[in-house]
Design a protein around this motif. Sequence first.
Motif, PDB file in Angstrom:
ATOM      1  N   ALA A  11       0.837  -1.207   0.000  1.00 44.91           N
ATOM      2  CA  ALA A  11       0.000   0.000   0.000  1.00 44.91           C
ATOM      3  C   ALA A  11       0.870   1.255   0.000  1.00 44.91           C
ATOM      4  N   VAL A  12       1.902   1.260   0.839  1.00 47.50           N
ATOM      5  CA  VAL A  12       2.785   2.425   0.906  1.00 47.50           C
ATOM      6  C   VAL A  12       3.547   2.580  -0.415  1.00 47.50           C
ATOM      7  N   GLU A  13       3.974   1.453  -0.958  1.00 45.13           N
ATOM      8  CA  GLU A  13       4.697   1.456  -2.226  1.00 45.13           C
ATOM      9  C   GLU A  13       3.827   2.078  -3.335  1.00 45.13           C
ATOM     10  N   ALA A  14       2.590   1.622  -3.425  1.00 43.81           N
ATOM     11  CA  ALA A  14       1.692   2.108  -4.476  1.00 43.81           C
ATOM     12  C   ALA A  14       1.382   3.592  -4.297  1.00 43.81           C
ATOM     13  N   THR A  15       1.176   3.983  -3.055  1.00 44.02           N
ATOM     14  CA  THR A  15       0.826   5.384  -2.792  1.00 44.02           C
ATOM     15  C   THR A  15       1.964   6.311  -3.191  1.00 44.02           C
ATOM     16  N   LEU A  16       3.168   5.973  -2.753  1.00 48.25           N
ATOM     17  CA  LEU A  16       4.321   6.816  -3.093  1.00 48.25           C
ATOM     18  C   LEU A  16       4.574   6.827  -4.596  1.00 48.25           C
ATOM     19  N   PHE A  17       4.333   5.685  -5.215  1.00 47.64           N
ATOM     20  CA  PHE A  17       4.564   5.557  -6.643  1.00 47.64           C
ATOM     21  C   PHE A  17       3.604   6.443  -7.440  1.00 47.64           C
ATOM     22  N   ALA A  18       2.383   6.523  -6.965  1.00 49.60           N
ATOM     23  CA  ALA A  18       1.363   7.299  -7.683  1.00 49.60           C
ATOM     24  C   ALA A  18       1.421   8.786  -7.359  1.00 49.60           C
ATOM     25  N   ALA A  19       2.138   9.127  -6.281  1.00 47.09           N
ATOM     26  CA  ALA A  19       2.115  10.518  -5.806  1.00 47.09           C
ATOM     27  C   ALA A  19       2.816  11.463  -6.773  1.00 47.09           C
ATOM     28  N   GLU A  20       2.274  12.658  -6.854  1.00 41.75           N
ATOM     29  CA  GLU A  20       2.887  13.665  -7.717  1.00 41.75           C
ATOM     30  C   GLU A  20       3.979  14.446  -7.002  1.00 41.75           C
ATOM     31  N   HIS A  21       3.973  14.367  -5.681  1.00 39.88           N
ATOM     32  CA  HIS A  21       4.962  15.106  -4.896  1.00 39.88           C
ATOM     33  C   HIS A  21       5.488  14.192  -3.797  1.00 39.88           C
ATOM     34  N   GLU A  26       3.102  11.109   7.495  1.00 35.20           N
ATOM     35  CA  GLU A  26       1.747  11.512   7.893  1.00 35.20           C
ATOM     36  C   GLU A  26       0.817  11.560   6.675  1.00 35.20           C
ATOM     37  N   ASN A  27       1.296  12.170   5.605  1.00 38.16           N
ATOM     38  CA  ASN A  27       0.562  12.188   4.326  1.00 38.16           C
ATOM     39  C   ASN A  27       0.182  10.785   3.900  1.00 38.16           C
ATOM     40  N   ILE A  28       1.180   9.919   3.926  1.00 40.94           N
ATOM     41  CA  ILE A  28       0.975   8.549   3.451  1.00 40.94           C
ATOM     42  C   ILE A  28      -0.107   7.869   4.284  1.00 40.94           C
ATOM     43  N   ARG A  29      -0.032   8.098   5.584  1.00 43.01           N
ATOM     44  CA  ARG A  29      -0.999   7.460   6.482  1.00 43.01           C
ATOM     45  C   ARG A  29      -2.426   7.869   6.130  1.00 43.01           C
ATOM     46  N   ASN A  30      -2.590   9.108   5.694  1.00 43.71           N
ATOM     47  CA  ASN A  30      -3.921   9.568   5.308  1.00 43.71           C
ATOM     48  C   ASN A  30      -4.505   8.741   4.168  1.00 43.71           C
ATOM     49  N   TYR A  31      -3.614   8.158   3.371  1.00 46.50           N
ATOM     50  CA  TYR A  31      -4.106   7.358   2.243  1.00 46.50           C
ATOM     51  C   TYR A  31      -4.215   5.882   2.589  1.00 46.50           C
ATOM     52  N   VAL A  32      -3.204   5.363   3.282  1.00 44.64           N
ATOM     53  CA  VAL A  32      -3.186   3.921   3.495  1.00 44.64           C
ATOM     54  C   VAL A  32      -3.951   3.506   4.751  1.00 44.64           C
ATOM     55  N   GLY A  33      -4.268   4.463   5.604  1.00 49.07           N
ATOM     56  CA  GLY A  33      -5.058   4.125   6.786  1.00 49.07           C
ATOM     57  C   GLY A  33      -4.223   4.120   8.058  1.00 49.07           C
ATOM     58  N   ASP A  34      -4.907   4.352   9.174  1.00 50.12           N
ATOM     59  CA  ASP A  34      -4.238   4.508  10.461  1.00 50.12           C
ATOM     60  C   ASP A  34      -3.607   3.218  10.971  1.00 50.12           C
ATOM     61  N   VAL A  36      -1.787   1.167   9.456  1.00 50.48           N
ATOM     62  CA  VAL A  36      -0.514   0.802   8.833  1.00 50.48           C
ATOM     63  C   VAL A  36       0.657   1.467   9.556  1.00 50.48           C
ATOM     64  N   ASP A  37       1.689   0.669   9.842  1.00 51.84           N
ATOM     65  CA  ASP A  37       2.912   1.223  10.428  1.00 51.84           C
ATOM     66  C   ASP A  37       3.760   1.764   9.277  1.00 51.84           C
ATOM     67  N   VAL A  38       3.542   3.025   8.956  1.00 47.76           N
ATOM     68  CA  VAL A  38       4.179   3.608   7.774  1.00 47.76           C
ATOM     69  C   VAL A  38       5.710   3.625   7.878  1.00 47.76           C
ATOM     70  N   PRO A  39       6.282   4.081   9.006  1.00 47.51           N
ATOM     71  CA  PRO A  39       7.751   4.083   9.078  1.00 47.51           C
ATOM     72  C   PRO A  39       8.360   2.699   8.849  1.00 47.51           C
ATOM     73  N   ALA A  40       7.713   1.681   9.407  1.00 49.66           N
ATOM     74  CA  ALA A  40       8.236   0.322   9.225  1.00 49.66           C
ATOM     75  C   ALA A  40       8.166  -0.077   7.750  1.00 49.66           C
ATOM     76  N   ALA A  41       7.048   0.266   7.107  1.00 46.30           N
ATOM     77  CA  ALA A  41       6.891  -0.069   5.688  1.00 46.30           C
ATOM     78  C   ALA A  41       7.933   0.671   4.849  1.00 46.30           C
ATOM     79  N   LEU A  42       8.181   1.934   5.196  1.00 48.77           N
ATOM     80  CA  LEU A  42       9.177   2.720   4.464  1.00 48.77           C
ATOM     81  C   LEU A  42      10.563   2.086   4.597  1.00 48.77           C
ATOM     82  N   ASN A  43      10.869   1.624   5.801  1.00 45.77           N
ATOM     83  CA  ASN A  43      12.160   0.967   6.011  1.00 45.77           C
ATOM     84  C   ASN A  43      12.309  -0.263   5.131  1.00 45.77           C
ATOM     85  N   LYS A  44      11.249  -1.061   5.094  1.00 42.90           N
ATOM     86  CA  LYS A  44      11.296  -2.279   4.285  1.00 42.90           C
ATOM     87  C   LYS A  44      11.471  -1.939   2.802  1.00 42.90           C
ATOM     88  N   LEU A  45      10.757  -0.900   2.385  1.00 46.25           N
ATOM     89  CA  LEU A  45      10.846  -0.504   0.977  1.00 46.25           C
ATOM     90  C   LEU A  45      12.246  -0.002   0.637  1.00 46.25           C
TER      91      LEU A  45
END
Lengths: 201, 201, 259
Positions: A11-21, A26-34, A36-45
């Motif tokens: 989910a984080v991968e797709a969101t960042l990939f589609a983002a224009e900026h 925090e932004n990412i969380r607004n899309y993928v949902g509360d 999701v552990d966004v920092p952990a996902a970012l680390n994995k990515l």
Amino acid sequence: MMIELDPDVRAVEATLFAAEHPMTAENIRNYVGDTVDVPAALNKLCEHYGGRGIELVQRGNSWHFQTAADLAHLLRREREETRKLSRAAVETLAIIAYHEPVSRAEIEAIRGVQISKGTLDVLMEAGWVRPAGRREVPGRPLIYATTSGFLTHFGLTSRKDLPGIDDLKAAGLLDPIDMALGDMQFGEESDGELEIVEDND
Amino acid sequence: MMIELDPDVRAVEATLFAAEHPMTAENIRNYVGDTVDVPAALNKLCEHYGGRGIELVQRGNSWHFQTAADLAHLLRREREETRKLSRAAVETLAIIAYHEPVSRAEIEAIRGVQISKGTLDVLMEAGWVRPAGRREVPGRPLIYATTSGFLTHFGLTSRKDLPGIDDLKAAGLLDPIDMALGDMQFGEESDGELEIVEDND
Amino acid sequence: MNADGLFEEDITLREADERAADVLTIDIDGWEGPLDLLLTLARNQKVDLRAISILALVEQYLVFIEQARTLKLELAADYLVMAAWLAYLKSSLLLPKDPTIDPSPEELAMRLQLRLERLNAMRESGARLMARDRVGRDVFVRALPEGLRVVKARAWECDYFDLITAYGQIKARSQPVFHVVKKRAVMTLEEALDRVSSMIGLAVNWTTIESFLPDHAEPALRKSALASSFVAALELAKRGTIDLQQDAMFAPLKIRLKA
């Protein structure tokens, strides 16, 4: 070798990939949902994309995908060259980045010349510099700082990554600017003759 | 677990990522060079991205990256904005609820004030009011009625639960004070309706 | 780091250095002020700015300005201001030390050197910034991202009480209106006749009509009683029960029982 992927990472991968900026966690969380552990996902990515042709990078608080720097030679061709900055603009940008926040008078004290109005405009238009309030001294001059767009464009994780900043600091070259000295050395420049020394942009 | 990646795969990956249009294998070769086995690299990439948040897809002879189709819902974030109904809208809703089905002209006759088109639109947008056919009189005006969503929102089992005139009187809701209040606010109503018209642009 | 190619400039430092070396080809437009010129002269002298000789630098600058003048090049005022200041600094440095002068010439020379170092540092840092892997030049983001959208969903708010109150107010507004005139304090003609008739027996002498009015009446009731009592007096006079007398216009009206 298809591995079932963590849905949060996808989910984080797709969101960042589609983002224009670039996006903050925090932004990412607004899309993928509360949930999701966004920092952990970012680390994995980050780990996953390490060494690939596409990289996940952090600039300031924001994240984005970009092509690997060592492949620049493949992609650079046929692309419009980024507009060349005047020397005045480059120096002004460096002064703001290394000293921020700084007033116009302080920039001028370092450069030893007045800066034309256009120089700061060019930097602000590029989205690299922004007014950052006023200095609480007589006259309350506007002060300028760099933006997250500046970090993104120049590939800096934070201002600490500015080339050579530690050495410059250690050498005292980033100390507060001695404005008195600037005044002492230069009289007022008259308008007509200013033409000659003004920025060429 | 950093694996040294095939430089050809990296090159194709970066090229496709930065591309402005889907690219054919031939297009890609123009960037990455003749020595690269582009189809082989595309195959490897397809395999690598299978099941991830980003997919490599082929359309005709052209290739491009896109976000995984099943994650499209993430890319649209709904943000709810709560707004209070204008006084004109509340009155119109009340009239429809008590008198349904009613035409717009009938609503205006009961209210004693004209209603703007926007007022009914807002009530329909809220899901509380629906068109309920036409009145078989000259001009065949549209008539309006409340929806089941209306009953749900206001916690009513049926319209019979709405308090009658006597109940309203007993509750002091028909007192002259209210009348005076009504008169006082009368002049402001046109403003309220105007606002709604603007909002719907 | 090699300075070549770092500046995205039509004037590179190297070219500038060459120009400084050959003063006959100087192009004043190329300098960004006297400090820039000084820095170029200093860099010409030594790569390490901390090791330069300020005295030699001052000398070079003054020679440069002098040559520009003999070539009748027009110099901006700030170049001349700098020249004057440097000439002063030079003479101060050459004179025997005078401890009363503050800041000392050595201090001024040090500050000038620091300024040159600082400008140089920023110039080099700017070049290093420009040489980084820049987005859109060296690294690329997606050219056509799908984009993220925020879909605004409007939710309307209205509670039950608002709804029924609104209806109550519409109803109240459209209810038929009755006009009821409030009961006012008045004395009818009949009351006045009774009152004056019963009291006239006491009035053997001429008595003003005001004496027949109720003692503590409200002003409104008193006016009404006066009017009614006047009409009653006329009526009683007509019946022959009383006599009326008024000495002049607007004079007190007096009545008494007919003898």
